[in-house]
Design an enzyme around this catalytic site. Sequence first.
Site, PDB file in Angstrom:
ATOM      1  N   ARG A   1       0.293   6.958  11.400  1.00 29.70           N
ATOM      2  CA  ARG A   1       1.340   6.110  11.997  1.00 29.70           C
ATOM      3  C   ARG A   1       2.616   6.166  11.154  1.00 29.70           C
ATOM      4  NH1 ARG A   1      -1.615   0.371  12.263  1.00 29.70           N
ATOM      5  NH2 ARG A   1      -2.370   1.141  10.265  1.00 29.70           N
TER       6      ARG A   1
ATOM      7  N   GLY B   1      -5.884   5.585   2.108  1.00 35.25           N
ATOM      8  CA  GLY B   1      -5.655   7.028   2.147  1.00 35.25           C
ATOM      9  C   GLY B   1      -4.876   7.359   0.898  1.00 35.25           C
ATOM     10  N   HIS B   2      -5.541   7.951  -0.074  1.00 38.72           N
ATOM     11  CA  HIS B   2      -4.903   8.233  -1.361  1.00 38.72           C
ATOM     12  C   HIS B   2      -4.646   9.731  -1.475  1.00 38.72           C
ATOM     13  CE1 HIS B   2      -6.517   4.261  -3.272  1.00 38.72           C
ATOM     14  NE2 HIS B   2      -5.809   4.075  -2.183  1.00 38.72           N
TER      15      HIS B   2
ATOM     16  N   THR C   1      -3.954   7.012   9.199  1.00 37.44           N
ATOM     17  CA  THR C   1      -3.818   6.912  10.658  1.00 37.44           C
ATOM     18  C   THR C   1      -2.692   7.776  11.212  1.00 37.44           C
ATOM     19  OG1 THR C   1      -2.336   5.032  10.375  1.00 37.44           O
ATOM     20  CG2 THR C   1      -4.669   4.525  10.686  1.00 37.44           C
TER      21      THR C   1
ATOM     22  N   VAL D   1       8.717  11.760  -9.405  1.00 32.99           N
ATOM     23  CA  VAL D   1       9.871  12.335  -8.697  1.00 32.99           C
ATOM     24  C   VAL D   1       9.447  13.381  -7.654  1.00 32.99           C
ATOM     25  CG1 VAL D   1      11.542  11.852 -10.527  1.00 32.99           C
ATOM     26  CG2 VAL D   1      10.215  13.977 -10.608  1.00 32.99           C
ATOM     27  N   GLY D   2       8.195  13.311  -7.225  1.00 35.27           N
ATOM     28  CA  GLY D   2       7.705  14.224  -6.207  1.00 35.27           C
ATOM     29  C   GLY D   2       6.209  14.053  -6.094  1.00 35.27           C
TER      30      GLY D   2
ATOM     31  N   ASN E   1      -9.994   2.415   4.955  1.00 31.88           N
ATOM     32  CA  ASN E   1      -8.623   2.060   5.380  1.00 31.88           C
ATOM     33  C   ASN E   1      -7.625   2.675   4.399  1.00 31.88           C
ATOM     34  OD1 ASN E   1      -9.619   0.328   3.401  1.00 31.88           O
ATOM     35  ND2 ASN E   1      -8.629  -1.505   4.179  1.00 31.88           N
TER      36      ASN E   1
ATOM     37  N   GLN F   1      -5.031  -0.362  -1.082  1.00 31.92           N
ATOM     38  CA  GLN F   1      -4.038  -1.215  -0.427  1.00 31.92           C
ATOM     39  C   GLN F   1      -2.994  -1.669  -1.461  1.00 31.92           C
ATOM     40  OE1 GLN F   1      -7.657  -2.050   0.516  1.00 31.92           O
ATOM     41  NE2 GLN F   1      -7.137  -0.298   1.735  1.00 31.92           N
TER      42      GLN F   1
ATOM     43  N   GLY G   1       0.817  -1.207   0.000  1.00 30.06           N
ATOM     44  CA  GLY G   1       0.000   0.000   0.000  1.00 30.06           C
ATOM     45  C   GLY G   1       0.853   1.260   0.000  1.00 30.06           C
ATOM     46  N   ASP G   2       0.188   2.399  -0.199  1.00 31.46           N
ATOM     47  CA  ASP G   2       0.818   3.721  -0.160  1.00 31.46           C
ATOM     48  C   ASP G   2       1.901   3.909  -1.220  1.00 31.46           C
ATOM     49  OD1 ASP G   2      -0.815   4.147   2.044  1.00 31.46           O
ATOM     50  OD2 ASP G   2       0.718   3.484   3.452  1.00 31.46           O
ATOM     51  N   GLU G   3       1.741   3.265  -2.340  1.00 29.52           N
ATOM     52  CA  GLU G   3       2.743   3.348  -3.409  1.00 29.52           C
ATOM     53  C   GLU G   3       2.629   4.653  -4.193  1.00 29.52           C
ATOM     54  OE1 GLU G   3       0.503   0.899  -3.138  1.00 29.52           O
ATOM     55  OE2 GLU G   3       1.503  -1.030  -2.914  1.00 29.52           O
TER      56      GLU G   3
ATOM     57  N   LYS H   1      -0.756   5.552  -5.458  1.00 32.20           N
ATOM     58  CA  LYS H   1      -1.869   5.283  -6.387  1.00 32.20           C
ATOM     59  C   LYS H   1      -2.700   6.540  -6.641  1.00 32.20           C
ATOM     60  CE  LYS H   1      -3.238   2.068  -3.504  1.00 32.20           C
ATOM     61  NZ  LYS H   1      -2.089   1.979  -2.571  1.00 32.20           N
TER      62      LYS H   1
ATOM     63  N   LYS I   1       8.528   7.907  -6.005  1.00 28.96           N
ATOM     64  CA  LYS I   1       9.426   8.299  -4.917  1.00 28.96           C
ATOM     65  C   LYS I   1      10.901   8.053  -5.224  1.00 28.96           C
ATOM     66  CE  LYS I   1       6.970   9.038  -1.089  1.00 28.96           C
ATOM     67  NZ  LYS I   1       6.360   8.926   0.217  1.00 28.96           N
TER      68      LYS I   1
HETATM   69  P1  GDP Z   1      -1.580   5.676  -2.028  1.00 31.21           P
HETATM   70  O1  GDP Z   1      -2.289   5.118  -0.842  1.00 31.21           O
HETATM   71  O2  GDP Z   1      -0.988   4.603  -2.886  1.00 31.21           O
HETATM   72  O3  GDP Z   1      -2.424   6.627  -2.831  1.00 31.21           O
HETATM   73  O4  GDP Z   1      -0.342   6.506  -1.467  1.00 31.21           O
HETATM   74  P2  GDP Z   1      -0.379   7.543  -0.224  1.00 31.21           P
HETATM   75  O5  GDP Z   1      -1.026   8.784  -0.677  1.00 31.21           O
HETATM   76  O6  GDP Z   1      -0.904   6.894   0.996  1.00 31.21           O
HETATM   77  O7  GDP Z   1       1.170   7.710   0.039  1.00 31.21           O
HETATM   78  C1  GDP Z   1       2.025   8.211  -0.906  1.00 31.21           C
HETATM   79  C2  GDP Z   1       2.685   9.477  -0.343  1.00 31.21           C
HETATM   80  O8  GDP Z   1       3.805   9.808  -1.132  1.00 31.21           O
HETATM   81  C3  GDP Z   1       1.777  10.678  -0.375  1.00 31.21           C
HETATM   82  O9  GDP Z   1       2.116  11.524   0.691  1.00 31.21           O
HETATM   83  C4  GDP Z   1       2.121  11.328  -1.721  1.00 31.21           C
HETATM   84  O10 GDP Z   1       1.871  12.726  -1.712  1.00 31.21           O
HETATM   85  C5  GDP Z   1       3.593  11.057  -1.796  1.00 31.21           C
HETATM   86  N1  GDP Z   1       4.158  10.840  -3.135  1.00 31.21           N
HETATM   87  C6  GDP Z   1       3.603  10.240  -4.216  1.00 31.21           C
HETATM   88  N2  GDP Z   1       4.495  10.145  -5.216  1.00 31.21           N
HETATM   89  C7  GDP Z   1       5.644  10.697  -4.749  1.00 31.21           C
HETATM   90  C8  GDP Z   1       6.948  10.871  -5.293  1.00 31.21           C
HETATM   91  O11 GDP Z   1       7.259  10.482  -6.428  1.00 31.21           O
HETATM   92  N3  GDP Z   1       7.891  11.480  -4.488  1.00 31.21           N
HETATM   93  C9  GDP Z   1       7.607  11.911  -3.231  1.00 31.21           C
HETATM   94  N4  GDP Z   1       8.568  12.478  -2.532  1.00 31.21           N
HETATM   95  N5  GDP Z   1       6.383  11.742  -2.690  1.00 31.21           N
HETATM   96  C10 GDP Z   1       5.423  11.149  -3.435  1.00 31.21           C
HETATM   97  P1  IMO Z   2      -3.826   2.533   0.679  1.00 31.03           P
HETATM   98  O1  IMO Z   2      -4.982   2.326  -0.272  1.00 31.03           O
HETATM   99  C1  IMO Z   2      -1.190   0.845   3.706  1.00 31.03           C
HETATM  100  C2  IMO Z   2      -2.895  -2.194   6.363  1.00 31.03           C
HETATM  101  C3  IMO Z   2      -3.068  -1.828   7.820  1.00 31.03           C
HETATM  102  C4  IMO Z   2      -2.931  -3.195   8.455  1.00 31.03           C
HETATM  103  C5  IMO Z   2      -3.613  -4.108   7.457  1.00 31.03           C
HETATM  104  C6  IMO Z   2      -5.067  -4.417   7.780  1.00 31.03           C
HETATM  105  O2  IMO Z   2      -3.708   3.903   1.214  1.00 31.03           O
HETATM  106  O3  IMO Z   2      -2.577   2.006   0.059  1.00 31.03           O
HETATM  107  P2  IMO Z   2      -7.351  -3.056   7.739  1.00 31.03           P
HETATM  108  O4  IMO Z   2      -7.699  -1.698   8.272  1.00 31.03           O
HETATM  109  O5  IMO Z   2      -7.531  -3.198   6.278  1.00 31.03           O
HETATM  110  O6  IMO Z   2      -7.986  -4.161   8.522  1.00 31.03           O
HETATM  111  O7  IMO Z   2      -5.764  -3.212   8.029  1.00 31.03           O
HETATM  112  O8  IMO Z   2      -3.545  -3.452   6.215  1.00 31.03           O
HETATM  113  N1  IMO Z   2      -3.544  -1.258   5.413  1.00 31.03           N
HETATM  114  C7  IMO Z   2      -2.868  -0.385   4.654  1.00 31.03           C
HETATM  115  N2  IMO Z   2      -1.558  -0.094   4.609  1.00 31.03           N
HETATM  116  N3  IMO Z   2      -2.043   1.445   2.858  1.00 31.03           N
HETATM  117  C8  IMO Z   2      -3.349   1.142   2.868  1.00 31.03           C
HETATM  118  O9  IMO Z   2      -4.224   1.608   1.938  1.00 31.03           O
HETATM  119  C9  IMO Z   2      -3.841   0.209   3.824  1.00 31.03           C
HETATM  120  N4  IMO Z   2      -5.054  -0.291   4.125  1.00 31.03           N
HETATM  121  C10 IMO Z   2      -4.849  -1.199   5.087  1.00 31.03           C
HETATM  122  O10 IMO Z   2      -2.069  -0.938   8.239  1.00 31.03           O
HETATM  123  O11 IMO Z   2      -1.580  -3.554   8.528  1.00 31.03           O
HETATM  124 MG    MG Z   3      -2.287   5.353   1.245  1.00 33.94          MG
END
Ligand code: GDP
Ligand code: IMO
Ligand code: MG
Length: 423
Positions: free
Chosen positions: A301, A40-41, A299, A411-412, A38, A222, A12-14, A16, A329
């Site tokens: 965290r 957070g995009h 969250t 790259v940001g 759960n 995720q 997750g958190d790549e 997206k 990133k």
């Molecule tokens: P998602 O859940 O896959 O949509 O990703 P998140 O939003 O939870 O986490 C990605 C974080 O990295 C966010 O704070 C974005 O603003 C940030 N981000 C995305 N792409 C880049 C990047 O190429 N470089 C940097 N430094 N931050 C980025």
């Molecule tokens: P995005 O879409 C990162 C993780 C939680 C926990 C496990 C189970 O932003 O990438 P849950 O609440 O689904 O029962 O939690 O999965 N988790 C994530 N980690 N990004 C997320 O979503 C996540 N959604 C759930 O931290 O380890």
């Molecule tokens: Mg996220």
Amino acid sequence: MKLDILLGLQWGDEGKGKIVDVLSPEYDVIARFQGGPNAGHSLEFNGIKHVLHTIPSGIFHDKTMNIVGNGVVIDPVIFKKEIDALEKLGVDATKNLRISRKAHLILPTHRLLDAASEAAKGNSKIGSTLKGIGPTYMDKTGRNGLRTGDISLPDFMDKYRFLAGKHEEMLGHFNFEYDLTSLEPAFFESIEFLRKFTFIDSEYEVNEALNQKQKVLAEGAQGSLLDIDFGSYPFVTSSNTISAGACTGLGVAPGKIAEVYGIFKAYCTRVGSGPFPTELENETGEEIRKIGREFGATTGRPRRCGWLDLPALRYSIMINGVTQLIMTKADVLSGFAEIPVCVAYETPDGVTERFPFEYRPDVMKPVYHSLPGWKEDLTGIKSESDFPANLSNYIRFIEEKLGVPVTIVSVGPDREQTIRRKA
Ligand code: GDP
Ligand code: IMO
Ligand code: MG
């Protein structure tokens, strides 16, 4: 026209949200197919950062229709907060957002059950976001759930009371204090609010869009290593996060899938519990967390950080049928003299490039291949021709090992900090 899918290949958190927002102008429809709040995009433009939980990341584009599919679980309270935040920015989501009647509702008691279950697990807790995801999907598969379409039916309150009552009985088995009466007013207010939105049979809407040659992008939540079947079980989420989840979560046949964009960070992060073989529990991990601002969008965290794990990525690519890779990133790695990349695992049964059944760092040691780093700041780069040679080398190494081209490099966090690349 066929359906494209964008999904996370790690935990997750790549990035997206950012990339879906960037690609949105090329699509008529953006559809979420699983997960719920759960997720957070984050997406960033004009100096403002937005975080979406339930709403698809195409919402800032007037011409893009956004669909919350049947595979998603919706917490009306969080949904209302998201809509309110959008309204403050002048975005009227009632116009370009539609919700499947079949999407399940997260009740306040689902959240309580999530918290009670995690507390009871003690040290072996999953590290859930505590948004009620697990209990809601359990009620879905247990055939007890409430769906958004139910709120228009005359017996909604009876169904709600019956299910909440059942949950209260279950809560009685945990040593867990709660006050449901303090949670229900906000829930019912949000249910009323939800009525402003258009509820649809999204399987028809999505298939009709495809038949009319519209372009549809399915937005994953995720990541593949959190998938209920293929992730690092039991430290996973409760839905199918992989490309097959887009078929069940939207009602689209497998043969209609075209591109599968697999997104990954240039390194790895994980939030919550569970195995993470390349985790850096040292100063380097701290540094990546600081530079990459690795704190959860849902969250808050701190995210655990580590080096790129190629066997895990190869596994994700296989189960998803990834056709194009997106690396985010890259900027965060500027300044590291050497960048180790995990190319295999050493296990008691020998060296393997497979994602093993027992995905346990205590029995697996990553085998690293180190690549030379780059010093240059990447955040202002506009074209691939300006990449430092060692970044191009890093990307080429990944492509060779994975056999799939990297077509976008981020790259940001800003929309503008996105580079298309010819493979
Ligand atoms: P998602 O859940 O896959 O949509 O990703 P998140 O939003 O939870 O986490 C990605 C974080 O990295 C966010 O704070 C974005 O603003 C940030 N981000 C995305 N792409 C880049 C990047 O190429 N470089 C940097 N430094 N931050 C980025
Ligand atoms: P995005 O879409 C990162 C993780 C939680 C926990 C496990 C189970 O932003 O990438 P849950 O609440 O689904 O029962 O939690 O999965 N988790 C994530 N980690 N990004 C997320 O979503 C996540 N959604 C759930 O931290 O380890
Ligand atoms: Mg996220």
